[in-house]
Design a protein around this motif. Structure first.
Motif, mmCIF file in Angstrom:
data_model
loop_
_atom_site.group_PDB
_atom_site.id
_atom_site.type_symbol
_atom_site.label_atom_id
_atom_site.label_comp_id
_atom_site.label_asym_id
_atom_site.label_seq_id
_atom_site.Cartn_x
_atom_site.Cartn_y
_atom_site.Cartn_z
ATOM 1 N N ARG A 64 -3.243 -1.773 43.772
ATOM 2 C CA ARG A 64 -4.145 -0.761 43.973
ATOM 3 C C ARG A 64 -4.810 -0.179 42.756
ATOM 4 N NH1 ARG A 64 -5.103 3.283 48.543
ATOM 5 N NH2 ARG A 64 -6.687 4.551 47.673
ATOM 6 N N MET A 65 -3.762 0.031 41.749
ATOM 7 C CA MET A 65 -4.302 0.589 40.640
ATOM 8 C C MET A 65 -5.082 -0.456 39.708
ATOM 9 S SD MET A 65 -1.047 3.167 39.221
ATOM 10 C CE MET A 65 -1.537 2.873 37.619
ATOM 11 N N ASP A 66 -4.691 -1.657 39.749
ATOM 12 C CA ASP A 66 -5.524 -2.700 38.865
ATOM 13 C C ASP A 66 -6.838 -2.803 39.825
ATOM 14 O OD1 ASP A 66 -3.443 -3.098 37.114
ATOM 15 O OD2 ASP A 66 -2.773 -4.926 38.174
ATOM 16 N N HIS A 67 -6.812 -2.858 40.997
ATOM 17 C CA HIS A 67 -8.102 -2.878 41.815
ATOM 18 C C HIS A 67 -9.090 -1.807 41.237
ATOM 19 C CE1 HIS A 67 -10.716 -4.204 44.995
ATOM 20 N NE2 HIS A 67 -10.469 -3.011 45.674
ATOM 21 N N ASP A 68 -8.499 -0.635 41.471
ATOM 22 C CA ASP A 68 -9.317 0.405 41.113
ATOM 23 C C ASP A 68 -9.813 0.451 39.588
ATOM 24 O OD1 ASP A 68 -9.162 1.422 43.678
ATOM 25 O OD2 ASP A 68 -7.435 3.044 43.130
ATOM 26 N N ASP A 69 -8.967 0.100 38.757
ATOM 27 C CA ASP A 69 -9.622 0.078 37.533
ATOM 28 C C ASP A 69 -10.612 -0.984 37.147
ATOM 29 O OD1 ASP A 69 -7.692 1.852 36.423
ATOM 30 O OD2 ASP A 69 -6.169 0.352 35.878
ATOM 31 N N ARG A 70 -10.500 -2.137 38.015
ATOM 32 C CA ARG A 70 -11.683 -3.205 38.107
ATOM 33 C C ARG A 70 -12.861 -2.910 38.641
ATOM 34 N NH1 ARG A 70 -8.939 -7.399 40.875
ATOM 35 N NH2 ARG A 70 -6.858 -6.804 40.271
ATOM 36 N N GLU A 71 -12.824 -2.015 39.456
ATOM 37 C CA GLU A 71 -14.063 -1.382 40.243
ATOM 38 C C GLU A 71 -14.559 -0.383 39.402
ATOM 39 O OE1 GLU A 71 -13.283 0.125 43.918
ATOM 40 O OE2 GLU A 71 -13.263 -1.758 44.966
ATOM 41 N N HIS A 72 -13.759 0.541 38.725
ATOM 42 C CA HIS A 72 -14.116 1.444 37.694
ATOM 43 C C HIS A 72 -14.990 0.831 36.478
ATOM 44 C CE1 HIS A 72 -13.987 4.612 34.589
ATOM 45 N NE2 HIS A 72 -14.236 5.452 35.624
ATOM 46 N N ASP A 73 -14.355 -0.295 35.922
ATOM 47 C CA ASP A 73 -15.090 -0.830 34.919
ATOM 48 C C ASP A 73 -16.386 -1.696 35.228
ATOM 49 O OD1 ASP A 73 -12.805 -0.043 33.422
ATOM 50 O OD2 ASP A 73 -11.834 -1.985 33.464
#
Length: 121
Positions: A111-120
């Motif tokens: 979930r953190m990786d997914h959120d980071d990709r969306e944020h980037d």
């Protein structure tokens, strides 16, 4: 340092009081820990003295288990009768806890990786 010890004991006592008088189905120690968390969020000056006390308690944690071990020794007949079942139940619950913890950890990382990709993006 005495104030920090008193804070820990007051939070523990308050949690036990809430548990007994209100009848909340949560252990008093957990309620006390939540009260301590709220206190620390509101009063930040307590942290340095509390860190010293908790570091000492953690360093001497083995001493805290002595009363439990002595109490366990007094339950010889019960352990003789139900010892295998207790060991099996403890092993299974430990295994389940490890599995659930690992699954939740993997879920959180994804979930953190997914959120980071969306944020980037």
């Amino acid at each position: 340092m005495l104030g920090a010890i008193a804070l820990l004991l007051v939070c523990q006592l308050a949690g036990e009081a809430v548990h007994r008088f209100v009848g909340v189905p949560v252990p008093g120690s957990v309620i006390g820990m939540a009260l301590l968390l709220v206190w620390l969020a509101l009063v930040r000056r307590e942290r340095p003295s509390l860190e010293k006390v908790t570091a000492w308690l953690t360093a001497h944690l083995a001493i805290m288990f002595v009363p439990a071990a002595v109490g366990l020794m007094n339950e010889g007949p019960v352990l003789a009768r139900h010892g295998v079942a207790i060991i099996v139940a403890t092993a299974i619950s430990t295994l389940l806890t490890l599995v659930v913890t690992a699954l939740v950890f993997q879920w959180a990382i994804k979930r953190m990786d997914h959120d980071d990709r969306e944020h980037d993006a």
